[in-house]
Structure formats: structure tokens, C-alpha cells
Design a protein around this motif. Sequence first.
Motif, PDB file in Angstrom:
ATOM      1  N   LYS A 161       9.079   0.934  -6.968  1.00 57.60           N
ATOM      2  CA  LYS A 161       8.729  -0.361  -6.365  1.00 57.60           C
ATOM      3  C   LYS A 161       7.226  -0.517  -6.191  1.00 57.60           C
ATOM      4  N   GLN A 162       6.478   0.561  -6.450  1.00 55.72           N
ATOM      5  CA  GLN A 162       5.024   0.480  -6.264  1.00 55.72           C
ATOM      6  C   GLN A 162       4.287   0.175  -7.561  1.00 55.72           C
ATOM      7  N   THR A 163       4.987   0.169  -8.688  1.00 57.12           N
ATOM      8  CA  THR A 163       4.313  -0.013  -9.973  1.00 57.12           C
ATOM      9  C   THR A 163       3.741  -1.422 -10.117  1.00 57.12           C
ATOM     10  N   GLY A 169      14.760   7.761   1.113  1.00 52.75           N
ATOM     11  CA  GLY A 169      15.805   6.750   1.260  1.00 52.75           C
ATOM     12  C   GLY A 169      15.568   5.878   2.476  1.00 52.75           C
TER      13      GLY A 169
END
Lengths: 348, 129
Positions: free
Chosen positions: B69-71, B115
Motif C-alpha cells: 500500500k506504500q508503493t 496485520g
Amino acid sequence: MVGIVGYGAYLPRYRIKAETIARQWGADAEAIKRGLQLTEKTVPGQDEDTITISVEAARGAIQRAQIDPQEIGAVYIGSESHPYAVKPSGTVLIDALGIGPHVHVATNEFACKAGSEAMYVAYSHVKSGEMKYALGIGADTSQGAPGDALEYSASAGGAAFIMGTERVAAEILFTHSYTSDTPDFWRREGEFYPRHAGRFTGDPAYFKHIVGAGQALLEKSKLAPKDFTHAVFHMPNGKFPQEAGRRLGFTKQQLEFGWIVPLMGNTYSGSSPTGLAAILDVANPGDLIFMVSFGSGAGSDGFVYRVTEEIKAIKDRAPKVRSMLDNGKIYLDYGQYTKHRHKIKLNE
Amino acid sequence: MISPRYAREIPQRYQLVAARCTSCGTIGFPPRRVCKHCRGRQFEPTKLDSDGKILTFTIIRVGADRFSKQTPYAVAVIELNDGTRLTAQVTDCELESLEIGQKVRLVFRKIQEDGKAGILCYGYKAICV
């Protein structure tokens, strides 16, 4: 003499403009900016939270105080956005900064005044002679529901203060707290976003407690508003602190350096503490500073500080608030903002 | 990341604590059990400088699960002012403006989450200065 021997602040680099939020909801940006008197707010990076903000702010405080972190006897972090529901934020911070393990650590919560609460408890420990230094921090990655008025102001940042008795840069002369049961703003257990009572957050809550604490502090100190060089109040928006100052008898000029909300937003527990840090960045020996926080629920903590000669030696040892407000900004669009603020539901 | 391993690595991840070989002075980071230079086995802890420069970097566009999700994000090999080299994510930066030789500072950031309900893992990342 007991007071602040070191202070530090931290603001994330990310920003979102009021226009960007207003465009998303079809709102009138100019009316909102005029009403709230703020133009943009800080947004935490995806890898930032109350713990990382506290660590960076406290690192600045230690740099300014130039003390051995092992001599800090207590660490208190006030926030309403602690990353863990059960595990104190301070446990991570002490290991990141080389404090402890022989240290008392606790988490403070009192809506937006949790930071001044942490400062007050740290100050009291040192004043009692229980320990040489204590660290009080106010930091938040504030939450505001999408489309709510709070979304334009709820921001991220914080400030840290080391209390001590040697080489004091800002002596604490007087304190006063004012508290009552006032249901103006709250967040129930398990709820993601806070709720508020609209206009009830004004006179019966914010102004009653700030003015109540402020007037008592003036009486206790036998000082008049004109005796102070600077004043700072909790900043939920740009308008409220200006009005609180007016009601207590302070001028706009006295509020100028601590009134950082138009570019920072409301950092909740970090609000008035970061305003205080911005004032200390420009303060001169002999200046008197008047500070009153506010936390919904509700309560206010007031402090009177007298700046000493030591401020000249310490203020340039760490980044200043104005520099963080003005430089290196990265603006987000609304989609990026929702990702940063974890507003999108994802599969595990 | 499981708690015992995370707790074991806290000194190096939070405070950049490296191991200096007491025989030859070589600094190992992350700390090693055997010196890569003289094979010595006695070490003393030493804190690394937090300032340095980028030796090389890459942009990650397809991240591992916990980083997906950080890309896109940058990962760089950094040489600290004391000569030690390490790998770190570069954060708070415009990827297009990154350069080899860029001065950086290591700061304290959240690295990953175990998680939705697991522990939060903190450590160092680099920012451009």
C-alpha cells in the motif's frame, strides 16, 4: 526555579488545502476559510503516528536541553490518537531515545488538553523534588469525520518539554486548572471518529473553560494581560483563540507568534504546546508568556512562564516551528489524503 | 514480525546501535556474531551517526505484501558519515528528485504493521536534508 529546560516540536511535511477538501464535498471554500480562519493543515505521512511525532519532538527537546536522557525520571505523552489502545506510547519512545528503563511512563488522555496535562504532571514531579528531569509531550494525528467541519482542521503534530531545575529557559511561575462535566465533544469506545455538539462547543465549553482558567490564573498571579509579551490558547480553528484572547483582555499582537493554526490546523493535544514552542522560538529573556489549553469533556490548564537568559543558548539547537510550517511542504489531493488518514476500508 | 525477534532488534532499529569488534575495530551493522574482517567474537556496542548520503537507490513499484500500500517508494543504500553502510526506505520525498549523493538523515518511523491487530514495528527511515 522550576520550568522548561528543553523543548522541541515536530510537524509532518504533508499538507492539504481547505480548497481541496471543500471541492470534494461541494462546499464553499472561501466561506469555510473565512469562518475557520485557516487555509491548510498538516497531514501525517503513512509511516507517522503519535509515537513517531513524539519521538522527533522529544529528540529536539533533548538536543536543546543537552542533558543525559538517562536522567529523565518520567515520560508522559498526552494524545487522543495513541496508536495502541493497550500499550503506552511512551514505552516505544523511551527505547528510541535512550531513556530508562528506570523511568515512570504513562499515557494521558483528556481530548485536546492531554498534552498540557502531561506537561503539568512532569512539572509537578520536578517541583516536588521527586526527580531531576521529567518529559511532558502533547502530540496527535487528529481524526475528523469525512465531510464534517472538523475535517478542515484536524491535523498532525506535537511538542515536547523537559522540565527541570537547572539551566531553566522558561520558568513556570503559576498554574491553574478549571474542569467540569461538559458533553461538547467525545468519542465512544470502538468508534473511529469523534462526535461533537456543534455550537455547544463554543460558549458553554471552549470559552467557559479557557476564560475560567485564564481569569483565575490572572488573579492568582496578580498580573494583567498587558504584562505579557505573548499569549497562546488552544487552537481548534483560527477564530476561537482570537476571541478567547479578546475576552481575557489580550491583543492580537500578543497572540501573533503562537497563532500558528492557519497553516497547521488543530493538532488536538499538540495545539497549544506547539504554539508555546513557536513562541519560545522567538522569545527574549524577561518575556512573560500566558498559556491556556482546552480539552473537551471539558477542562483547561493554564500556565504563566517567564523566559530566562538561557533561551538564547538553546533556541537554535533544534528545528523551529515556523521553519517546519513554511518549508518542505508536500501537498496532497483528496484521494492521497484519504490513504494517508486510513479512511479507505481495505481487505486484510 | 513476531514479538521476540522484534524486541531483540530494538536497539539497532530504534537507536542505530552497531557492534564494534574489540580486536580490529570493524563496525558491524546489523550487529554480527562474528567479525567479517578478523573473525573476532568480542564486540562492544556503538551508536552510528544518523547523517549520511545516498550511494544508490531504487524505486519499488511492486512491494512485498506488507509494503504494497506504500508503493511507489524508494529504498536506498546509504553511507553514514562514520562510513557504515545500511539499507533504508527513503520517505517524505518526491521520487523524481532523488539523486545519488543526496544528503539524508535517519529518522524514527513506523516500518510495518503485523496485520490489523498485531504489533506495530518501528525503526529508521531516511529523509532528504
